[in-house]
Motif scaffolding. Structure first.
Motif, PDB file in Angstrom:
ATOM      1  N   CYS A  58       0.506  -1.498   0.186  1.00 53.06           N
ATOM      2  CA  CYS A  58      -0.172   0.035  -0.061  1.00 53.06           C
ATOM      3  C   CYS A  58       0.859   1.235   0.054  1.00 53.06           C
ATOM      4  CB  CYS A  58      -0.648  -0.053   1.348  1.00 53.06           C
ATOM      5  SG  CYS A  58      -2.167  -1.096   1.255  1.00 53.06           S
ATOM      6  N   LYS A  63      -5.008   4.048   3.056  1.00 56.36           N
ATOM      7  CA  LYS A  63      -5.704   3.132   2.327  1.00 56.36           C
ATOM      8  C   LYS A  63      -5.290   1.068   3.250  1.00 56.36           C
ATOM      9  CE  LYS A  63      -6.756   0.684  -1.444  1.00 56.36           C
ATOM     10  NZ  LYS A  63      -8.929   0.847  -1.807  1.00 56.36           N
ATOM     11  N   GLU A  66      -8.226   0.885   5.793  1.00 57.25           N
ATOM     12  CA  GLU A  66      -9.632   1.043   5.489  1.00 57.25           C
ATOM     13  C   GLU A  66      -9.534  -0.783   5.364  1.00 57.25           C
ATOM     14  OE1 GLU A  66     -11.388   1.120   0.768  1.00 57.25           O
ATOM     15  OE2 GLU A  66     -10.975   3.412   2.293  1.00 57.25           O
ATOM     16  N   MET A  67      -8.120  -1.145   4.728  1.00 60.79           N
ATOM     17  CA  MET A  67      -8.957  -2.244   3.626  1.00 60.79           C
ATOM     18  C   MET A  67      -8.289  -3.712   5.308  1.00 60.79           C
ATOM     19  SD  MET A  67      -5.801  -2.255   1.139  1.00 60.79           S
ATOM     20  CE  MET A  67      -5.150  -3.846   1.017  1.00 60.79           C
ATOM     21  N   GLU A  70     -11.559  -3.229   7.142  1.00 57.59           N
ATOM     22  CA  GLU A  70     -13.150  -4.006   6.065  1.00 57.59           C
ATOM     23  C   GLU A  70     -12.426  -5.769   6.056  1.00 57.59           C
ATOM     24  OE1 GLU A  70     -13.561  -1.947   2.361  1.00 57.59           O
ATOM     25  OE2 GLU A  70     -14.228   0.030   3.813  1.00 57.59           O
ATOM     26  N   ARG A  72     -10.549  -6.931   4.094  1.00 53.10           N
ATOM     27  CA  ARG A  72     -10.378  -7.379   3.280  1.00 53.10           C
ATOM     28  C   ARG A  72      -7.927  -8.075   3.053  1.00 53.10           C
ATOM     29  NH1 ARG A  72      -9.934  -2.680  -0.614  1.00 53.10           N
ATOM     30  NH2 ARG A  72     -10.584  -1.466   1.447  1.00 53.10           N
ATOM     31  N   VAL A  73      -7.517  -7.466   4.160  1.00 51.81           N
ATOM     32  CA  VAL A  73      -6.427  -8.263   4.161  1.00 51.81           C
ATOM     33  C   VAL A  73      -5.940  -7.909   5.562  1.00 51.81           C
ATOM     34  CG1 VAL A  73      -5.073  -5.252   5.000  1.00 51.81           C
ATOM     35  CG2 VAL A  73      -3.817  -7.809   4.291  1.00 51.81           C
ATOM     36  N   GLN A  74      -5.846  -9.194   6.345  1.00 49.04           N
ATOM     37  CA  GLN A  74      -5.600  -9.897   7.108  1.00 49.04           C
ATOM     38  C   GLN A  74      -3.853 -10.578   7.827  1.00 49.04           C
ATOM     39  OE1 GLN A  74      -8.093 -13.512   8.002  1.00 49.04           O
ATOM     40  NE2 GLN A  74      -9.752 -12.541   7.208  1.00 49.04           N
TER      41      GLN A  74
END
Length: 491
Positions: A58, A63, A66-67, A70, A72-74
């Protein structure tokens, strides 16, 4: 605060090596890299992917945040430039708070100790200064991921990776026998020896052969940590314990609970840390910084040092009671120059490792270079030998390395002669009892003794060969050895 680590794909008990660490089979650790420099992100992505990690990049912390929120990335690890996140170094606090138990490594151009201390106090598990080498990056990532696994209450620690223990020499065979004898007893062990002899390998070997081999093995490099951080790193801290302590953080002893902790370079500890360590050894308990709550741990302590602790005790730098608590069993590792029988095995092992890692076309070390390896005194011990073989695997230039090592040996002899001459000239000036003949005699005797020791070291105490190289008779050499009191232990 996030705690969004993905469950392993298969049973935690089955492991394979990945990128220098140990992780569950079919489970690829994910690393989130955040930096404003695209070229750096590309470098991180390429090299970490090659090492076996899954990489997400990133260009901004906004950004990445945010991911993360949410889902979207772990990530299992976050690499972030704290200045690049939003222009303020204080943003690292936000990163660490949101990361929760996920380790964070700060990437920064700052190299001063205060920057490192500030980053660790704000919650970072590691600090890598730009520009950094690939080896530095991989070590920081591997260490941080190991810490992250140990801190997860629901994760069972994976076994210690296999240890390649080379013991062709009688000295190392003795070390191996002693290590196997003490492994099952779980008493503290003090491992001593020069820098680079393999104290870390012996510590891991003891752990691997103990009843704790399935438990955590936590290494602490005491010399590599700023003194201000040692106590908080070992014992952890409570939120608010000091400026910048924004979250509760466990220490290395808690990570190592029911396992083994390896304290490398133990002589570097301050008196305050020594006192707290003594309490852990005596009572098995301690308190985090900023807390009065006692924490009970069951940890086997292995310690190592390249210093003479007896001298440090006399100088008031090391506690005598702590020394006796640690030194229940002492294992001393001889320098490489006294166990030259191990050199060929090390050569084979490191060549196998680095020709594969660097895709080298070199298949073996040329005989002339092997001969030089056998005569070189290796002041940096196994670590220096490893780095030399690594350089050969990359450059494939045996002649250049051979010339370099021979030049070092020549310089060592020249410096020795110069130092001896200077020493006795100073004595002659300061003393009325030394005339010119006596100064000359003493200087010549000192140089002669040094040359005999170096030649015997080179020939591995083969007196016949040493006599030929020194161009004296065998009987003369024996007389000189007796005259100067030269003992094999000096080699």
């Amino acid at each position: 605060m996030l705690d969004n680590r993905r469950p392993p794909a298969l049973d935690l008990g089955v492991v394979v090596p990945v990128g220098g660490g140990e992780f569950p089979l079919a489970y690829v650790p994910e690393i989130l890299c955040v930096d404003q420099q695209e070229t750096l992100l590309d470098y991180l992505s390429r090299n970490l992917s090659s090492a076996g990690y899954e990489v997400v990049t990133c260009l901004s912390w906004a950004k990445a945040k945010e991911m993360l929120i949410e889902g979207r990335v772990q990530p299992d690890l976050i690499l972030v430039d704290p200045v690049g996140t939003n222009g303020s170094s204080s943003s690292l606090q936000e990163v660490c708070e949101l990361a929760g138990s996920t380790p964070v490594i700060a990437l920064s151009t700052g190299r001063d100790p205060k920057s490192i201390v500030r980053a660790i106090q704000q919650g970072a598990r590691g600090f890598v200064s730009k520009p950094f080498s690939l080896d530095e990056l991989q070590k920081a990532v591997s260490d941080a991921l190991a810490d992250g696994k140990a801190s997860l209450a629901h994760a069972r620690p994976s076994p210690t990776p296999p240890v390649h223990f080379i013991a062709n020499s009688p000295a190392m065979q003795d070390v191996q026998r002693m290590a196997l004898r003490v492994a099952k007893s779980e008493v503290p062990v003090l491992i001593t020896g020069e820098t680079g002899v393999g104290k870390d390998v012996v510590a891991r070997f003891i752990h691997m052969n103990s009843g704790l081999s399935e438990r955590p093995f936590v290494k602490v490099n005491c010399a590599a940590m700023p003194s201000e951080l040692v106590e908080s790193e070992l014992f952890g801290y409570r939120k608010g314990a000091f400026t910048g302590a924004y979250i509760d953080r466990p220490g290395k002893f808690e990570f190592a609970n029911n396992g083994t902790i390896f304290l490398d370079e133990i002589a570097e500890f301050t008196s305050a840390v020594q006192a707290k360590l003594l309490q852990v050894l005596q009572d098995g308990q301690f308190s985090r910084l900023g807390s009065n709550e006692e924490i009970l741990v069951n940890v086997r302590v292995l310690a190592a040092t390249n210093q003479k602790l007896e001298a440090a005790i006399k100088q008031g730098k090391f506690r005598e009671d702590l020394y006796y608590r640690l030194n229940v069993v002492n294992i001393n590792i001889s320098p490489l120059r006294r166990r030259r029988e191990d050199i060929p095995a090390f050569c084979e092992f490191f060549m196998g490792r680095y020709t594969k890692q660097y895709e080298s076309k070199a298949t073996e070390i040329p005989p002339s270079l092997v001969e030089t390896f056998a005569t070189y005194p290796w002041p940096g011990n196994v670590r220096e030998l490893e780095n030399t073989i690594k350089r050969f695997a990359v450059l494939e230039d045996a002649k250049a390395i051979e010339e370099e090592l021979r030049e070092k040996m020549s310089n060592e002899t020249a410096i020795s002669i110069e130092e001896v001459a200077g020493e006795y000239v100073d004595q002659a000036v300061d003393s009325r009892d030394l005339d010119l003949k006596e100064v000359t005699r003493r200087a010549i005797s000192r140089v002669e003794r040094d040359m005999i020791v170096k030649t015997l070291r080179k020939t591995n105490w083969n007196k016949s060969q040493a006599a030929r190289e020194l161009r004296v008779s065998y009987k003369t050499l024996l007389t000189k050895i007796d005259q100067y009191g030269i003992d094999p232990s000096e080699l």
